[in-house]
Design a protein around this motif. Structure first.
Motif, PDB file in Angstrom:
ATOM      1  N   PRO A  53       0.681  -1.140   0.060  1.00 30.66           N
ATOM      2  CA  PRO A  53       0.031   0.174   0.123  1.00 30.66           C
ATOM      3  C   PRO A  53       0.836   1.388   0.137  1.00 30.66           C
ATOM      4  N   CYS A  54       1.954   1.228   0.588  1.00 31.60           N
ATOM      5  CA  CYS A  54       2.829   2.446   0.697  1.00 31.60           C
ATOM      6  C   CYS A  54       3.254   2.865  -0.634  1.00 31.60           C
ATOM      7  N   ASN A  55       3.400   1.940  -1.594  1.00 33.49           N
ATOM      8  CA  ASN A  55       3.980   2.286  -2.961  1.00 33.49           C
ATOM      9  C   ASN A  55       2.694   1.985  -4.065  1.00 33.49           C
ATOM     10  N   ALA A  56       1.454   2.151  -3.602  1.00 29.07           N
ATOM     11  CA  ALA A  56       0.457   1.954  -4.604  1.00 29.07           C
ATOM     12  C   ALA A  56       0.249   3.213  -5.488  1.00 29.07           C
ATOM     13  N   HIS A  57       0.936   4.286  -5.123  1.00 32.07           N
ATOM     14  CA  HIS A  57       1.030   5.328  -6.168  1.00 32.07           C
ATOM     15  C   HIS A  57       1.952   5.388  -7.143  1.00 32.07           C
ATOM     16  N   PHE A  58       2.682   4.378  -7.218  1.00 37.80           N
ATOM     17  CA  PHE A  58       3.795   4.686  -8.042  1.00 37.80           C
ATOM     18  C   PHE A  58       3.660   4.508  -9.429  1.00 37.80           C
ATOM     19  N   ARG A  59       2.480   3.760  -9.873  1.00 37.05           N
ATOM     20  CA  ARG A  59       2.250   3.837 -11.325  1.00 37.05           C
ATOM     21  C   ARG A  59       2.142   5.370 -11.943  1.00 37.05           C
ATOM     22  N   GLU A  60       1.652   6.292 -10.976  1.00 40.45           N
ATOM     23  CA  GLU A  60       1.529   7.707 -11.623  1.00 40.45           C
ATOM     24  C   GLU A  60       2.793   8.599 -11.373  1.00 40.45           C
ATOM     25  N   LEU A  61       3.470   8.027 -10.291  1.00 46.57           N
ATOM     26  CA  LEU A  61       4.920   8.713  -9.964  1.00 46.57           C
ATOM     27  C   LEU A  61       5.896   8.272 -11.289  1.00 46.57           C
ATOM     28  N   ALA A  62       5.779   7.309 -11.717  1.00 48.69           N
ATOM     29  CA  ALA A  62       6.557   6.791 -12.811  1.00 48.69           C
ATOM     30  C   ALA A  62       6.516   7.506 -13.953  1.00 48.69           C
ATOM     31  N   GLU A  63       5.316   8.038 -14.233  1.00 49.81           N
ATOM     32  CA  GLU A  63       5.013   8.781 -15.386  1.00 49.81           C
ATOM     33  C   GLU A  63       5.705  10.267 -15.343  1.00 49.81           C
ATOM     34  N   PHE A  64       5.908  10.699 -14.123  1.00 48.96           N
ATOM     35  CA  PHE A  64       6.707  12.068 -14.186  1.00 48.96           C
ATOM     36  C   PHE A  64       8.045  11.466 -14.258  1.00 48.96           C
ATOM     37  N   VAL A  65       8.498  10.525 -13.804  1.00 48.87           N
ATOM     38  CA  VAL A  65      10.143  10.097 -14.102  1.00 48.87           C
ATOM     39  C   VAL A  65      10.231  10.060 -15.681  1.00 48.87           C
ATOM     40  N   LYS A  66       9.227   9.401 -16.421  1.00 47.29           N
ATOM     41  CA  LYS A  66       9.316   9.179 -17.858  1.00 47.29           C
ATOM     42  C   LYS A  66       9.478  10.726 -18.581  1.00 47.29           C
ATOM     43  N   LYS A  67       8.673  11.478 -18.109  1.00 48.50           N
ATOM     44  CA  LYS A  67       8.773  12.776 -18.597  1.00 48.50           C
ATOM     45  C   LYS A  67      10.078  13.526 -18.552  1.00 48.50           C
TER      46      LYS A  67
END
Length: 571
Positions: A53-67
């Motif tokens: 659960p602590c990492n459940a928001h990582f899919r969205e965060l990864a998109e900003f890394v990709k940008k």
């Protein structure tokens, strides 16, 4: 940067059949051909999981890394690795830290990757990713997921450390079942890891102190949009690091580890910091031992007023100026000339960073608490050492002598701890065996044993507790942890009996078991040590090859690294 210098060109730069295969199947994802013609390939190592659960928001965060990667001219490729959710995994996530690190190491080495962004948050995800990346030694940086916002319950701010208080109140009937359920929702109300300086926040602080993340990584809340901005900047920066060939081994110097130990002291970080930093040092080839944690913690008081050692929360630390402002207060104790992943020195990163709230970040001259860091105690009960967190302990118990009340394993503890006829009082020393690396197995966070109900009813809040296990970074109390060697490895702890006197002297860093050598030998003859029976699969491998706590509890065959060179093709 020439194409020949890019590691990924050993895959994508090939002609003929091999090059065709390496590129063609990637193109079914809509990737243009020019991406394969010399763009740095950036692996985004993602520990997203709905079971974490602590990492459940990582899919969205990864998109900003990709940008950020794309903006800087890189080619981002996101890949999953084993994710370790502290709140769900049985018997303990620590059992799988080394396995996850192997997943990370081999995923990076085996694929066409030039640099790596490590996305981690929950406790073991950070050390496992850093350990694995160190064994490959490519340009790498960390973006943590960030702490959750502090909770609100009955008009009070709460965080994970309150779980232990709620549990005691519930045991005493001071909280009803419905109130207990309400508190759950009140505490975990946003994405992110624990809001206090538990192990997850300690790990985020550790990587920033080591120089492995951009400044302010440690404390920006997960729900704050500035976490996404930091992720985008991290994506930009990793491309530059590849061009500069700024590998982990250039950042993770001995001086960086000394900085991290001192910052951990100033922030009241988790005792789990010890076992993870030792493992990371072993992977990157830096000599570090248990005594270094005591040595470099000395003279460093508690500067961060954050639970469990203090009163406030990680988001408050960010608003008060963040880790750079705290490190600036202690700069005379830090190696400020060493390089960090953003290409600047520690000194440049922390220069002119003001404190905005002196209730949260104090000064060296006027600290919140004089005692902090990690105290390493040794004696005949712990020949290789044990650890205590002074800032979370009770000063009146720093020096204490009492009779042992022994629990042979965690099942024995659960069965007897609240029995009315348990022979225990407030002066007793609680001892828990067989919860170390081999004994549990995996060295679970059960060292901060709960106080017996009959003593809680008398107002007892703390007792000396000793085990070969670990404690949650959100926990507190006068708890002696990581006793080495552990009982399941034939350490002295194995032969402690009820009624034995044990003396703790935190100021003199000693723990003495008042049993003679002759008596110990007699007990060994009467009760010969028996190693655990062989177990199949990964758990059996873990028991056979895990090192002791004072060595980082890594696998003996994983110390060091194999590098990034792979000479053979797959076709």
């Amino acid at each position: 940067m020439s194409e020949q210098k890019l590691r990924s060109q050993q895959w994508f730069g090939k002609t003929g059949k091999d090059g065709f295969i390496y590129r063609a199947w990637m193109k079914n994802q809509g990737i243009p051909d020019d991406y394969f013609q010399g763009k740095p390939v950036i692996g985004i190592c993602n520990t997203w999981s709905e079971l974490t659960p602590c990492n459940a928001h990582f899919r969205e965060l990864a998109e900003f890394v990709k940008k950020g990667v794309i903006e800087a001219g890189g080619f981002p490729v996101e890949f999953p690795v084993m994710s370790l959710g502290e709140t769900l995994i049985k018997p303990t996530a620590m059992l799988y830290r080394n396995l996850a690190s192997m997943d990370v190491e081999e995923s990076i080495r085996a694929n066409p990757i030039d640099g790596v962004v490590l996305m981690c948050g929950c406790d073991k995800t950070t050390p496992s990713l850093v350990m694995g990346a160190c064994s490959v030694d490519l340009p790498s940086l960390v973006i943590s997921g960030g702490p959750m916002m502090k909770g609100k319950f009955k008009g009070k701010e709460i965080g994970t450390s309150d779980v232990w208080r709620f549990a005691e109140a519930y045991k005493l009937g001071e909280l009803s079942q419905s109130e207990f359920i309400e508190a759950e929702a009140c505490m975990a109300r946003t994405p992110g890891h624990c809001a206090v300086m538990g192990t997850a926040s300690t790990m985020a602080t550790m990587v920033e102190a080591l120089g492995l993340s951009l400044p302010q990584n440690a404390a920006i809340p997960a729900a704050d949009v500035r976490r996404k901005v930091l992720a985008q900047h991290s994506g930009r920066r990793i491309v530059e690091m590849v061009k500069e060939d700024l590998k982990l081994s250039k950042v993770l110097t001995r001086e960086a580890f000394e900085n991290a130990i001192r910052v951990n002291a100033a922030t009241g970080g988790s005792t789990n910091f010890v076992i993870h930093l030792l493992a990371i040092a072993g992977r990157i080839g830096v000599e570090l031992d248990l005594n270094d944690f005591d040595k470099f913690s000395k003279q460093i008081p508690l500067l961060a007023n954050i639970q469990p050692s203090g009163e406030h929360f990680m988001e408050d630390l960010y608003y008060a100026g963040g880790l750079p402002a705290l490190m600036n207060q202690m700069k005379e104790f830090l190696h400020t000339g060493i390089i960090t992943v953003n290409g600047k020195t520690v000194g440049e990163n922390i220069a002119n960073t003001p404190i905005y709230d002196s209730k949260i970040i104090s000064t060296m001259e006027n600290p919140f608490k004089p005692d902090s860091g990690i105290a390493v105690v040794k004696g005949n009960l712990a020949p290789n050492g044990a650890v205590v967190k002074p800032s979370a302990a009770s000063p009146e118990l720093y020096k204490h002598r009492g009779k042992a009340v022994v629990f042979e394993n965690i099942e024995d503890y659960h069965a007897r701890i609240d029995l009315p006829d348990l022979d225990i009082d407030s002066t007793s020393v609680m001892v828990l065996k067989n919860v170390g690396p081999k004994g549990y197995p995996g060295m679970a966070e059960v060292g901060n044993m709960g106080i017996p109900k009959k003593l809680l009813e008398k107002g007892v809040k703390d007792m000396v507790r000793i085990s070969d296990g670990r404690m949650s970074g959100t926990g507190f109390g006068t708890v002696v942890l990581h006793v080495s060697p552990e009982s399941a490895a034939g350490g002295p702890l194995n032969w402690v009996q009820n009624g034995d006197y044990i003396a703790l002297d935190l100021d003199n860093r000693s723990i003495h078991w008042e049993v003679s050598e002759e008596e110990l030998e007699a007990r060994k003859l009467a009760q010969p040590f028996q190693a655990q029976a062989h177990i199949r699969g990964y758990v059996g491998l873990f028991i056979d090859r895990v090192s002791q706590a004072h060595e980082g509890a890594d696998f003996d065959f994983l110390k060091g690294g194999s590098g990034s060179i792979v000479t053979r093709d797959s076709h």
